[in-house]
Design an enzyme around this catalytic site. Structure first.
Site, PDB file in Angstrom:
ATOM      1  N   LYS A  20       0.845  -1.188   0.000  1.00 56.87           N
ATOM      2  CA  LYS A  20       0.000   0.000   0.000  1.00 56.87           C
ATOM      3  C   LYS A  20       0.885   1.245   0.000  1.00 56.87           C
ATOM      4  O   LYS A  20       2.042   1.225   0.427  1.00 56.87           O
ATOM      5  CB  LYS A  20      -0.955   0.017   1.194  1.00 56.87           C
ATOM      6  N   ASP A 145      -2.699  -1.554  10.419  1.00 62.16           N
ATOM      7  CA  ASP A 145      -2.831  -1.599   8.954  1.00 62.16           C
ATOM      8  C   ASP A 145      -3.456  -2.896   8.436  1.00 62.16           C
ATOM      9  O   ASP A 145      -3.824  -2.972   7.261  1.00 62.16           O
ATOM     10  CB  ASP A 145      -1.447  -1.442   8.284  1.00 62.16           C
TER      11      ASP A 145
END
Length: 293
Positions: A20, A145
């Site tokens: 990401k 996350d």
């Protein structure tokens, strides 16, 4: 969602865990529990680790192509199996092989993505059908996350990063990632940012509007990460990489997470490839990827 990419063959699952990037990252302050309140827009890119997971009766093992990574309970993939079996009450284990492509400690959520892939794979192999909410609940215990990595795509994260809101998908673009050979401690950057003078915060509303309008130029123009100013004071090469990307034709460039990886957004493949080649002479970890929704 990450589960959509998993292939099952008998008692084996094959999964990709994606990197990401942070289009924006703002730290709003420190909470009474010691965590930091954040607001950030995250985007999945096509760079991935490959994970092969086999069901086992009662043991957990992890191996990777990187000898320096732990293969015991210090590895987040190992922890993911423990968290899954404790949550579900299942007596079982897993043999996990991870081929790392995402650089380690790079601000790209590589480890969190591995944990997310393991949770999704176990859910499918054991037929527990937990669903998104429960998978994210387990994932949040492993790291802030992990829920995002389970869901993927373009999302606004708030709280400590685990409160997620889906946003319009980012338009297709080439993403050049360059990680200098330095190690950045996320904990140290967070501790220093409390006393840092931040001259410019991200305009989350502007990026959200740009996503809604599929305006890649406005997205690139508004890339901001408040951690960048803190990290690049310690490591000036971050600013050098960013400036070079812009000179090479990137529409915008910024550091991802707490660093040290810098990414640039390109809408022209030839410029992106030429820029990647120019960095490859100096840096080992150079990757040309695409947005992934």
């Amino acid at each position: 969602m990450l589960c959509d990419d998993i292939v099952i063959s008998g008692a084996r699952a094959m999964a990709r865990s994606y990197a990401k990037i942070n289009l924006t990252l703002d730290v709003l302050g420190k909470r009474s529990d010691g965590y930091h309140e954040v607001e950030m827009i995250m985007q999945t890119v096509s760079l991935f680790d490959l994970i092969i997971l086999d069901k086992c009766k009662d043991s957990i093992s992890v191996s990777t192509n990187l000898k320096y990574l732990p293969n015991n309970d210090k590895n987040i993939a190992y922890q993911a199996v423990k968290a899954f079996t404790e949550y579900t009450g299942i007596r079982g284990g897993a043999k996990i092989i991870i081929h790392k492509n995402i650089p380690v400690a790079a601000g790209l959520a590589g480890g969190s993505g591995n944990a997310a892939a393991v949770l999704c794979a176990l859910d499918m192999l054991y037929g527990t059908n937990l669903g998104t909410r429960e998978l994210c609940e387990i994932g949040a215990r492993l790291g802030a996350d992990v829920p995002y990595c389970i869901l993927g795509g373009t999302r606004l994260a708030s709280g400590i990063g685990d409160t997620l809101k889906e946003l319009p998908p980012m338009p297709d673009a080439y993403i050049l990632l360059v990680k200098p050979k330095i190690n950045v401690s996320t904990k140290d950057i967070y501790s220093e940012i409390d006393d840092a003078v931040i001259s410019e915060h991200p305009d989350t509303a502007a990026v959200t509007a740009a996503l809604k309008n599929a305006d890649i130029y406005a997205i690139a123009k508004n890339l901001r990460n408040v951690m960048e100013s803190v990290t690049q004071k310690k490591y000036p090469q971050i600013a050098g990489i960013k400036n070079k990307m812009l000179l090479n034709g990137a529409l915008g460039a910024v550091m991802s997470g707490s660093g040290p990886t810098v990414f640039g957004i390109f809408n022209d493949y030839r410029k992106a490839k030429a820029s990647a080649d120019s960095f490859a002479y100096q840096y080992k970890d150079v990757y040309l990827a695409k947005t992934y929704n």
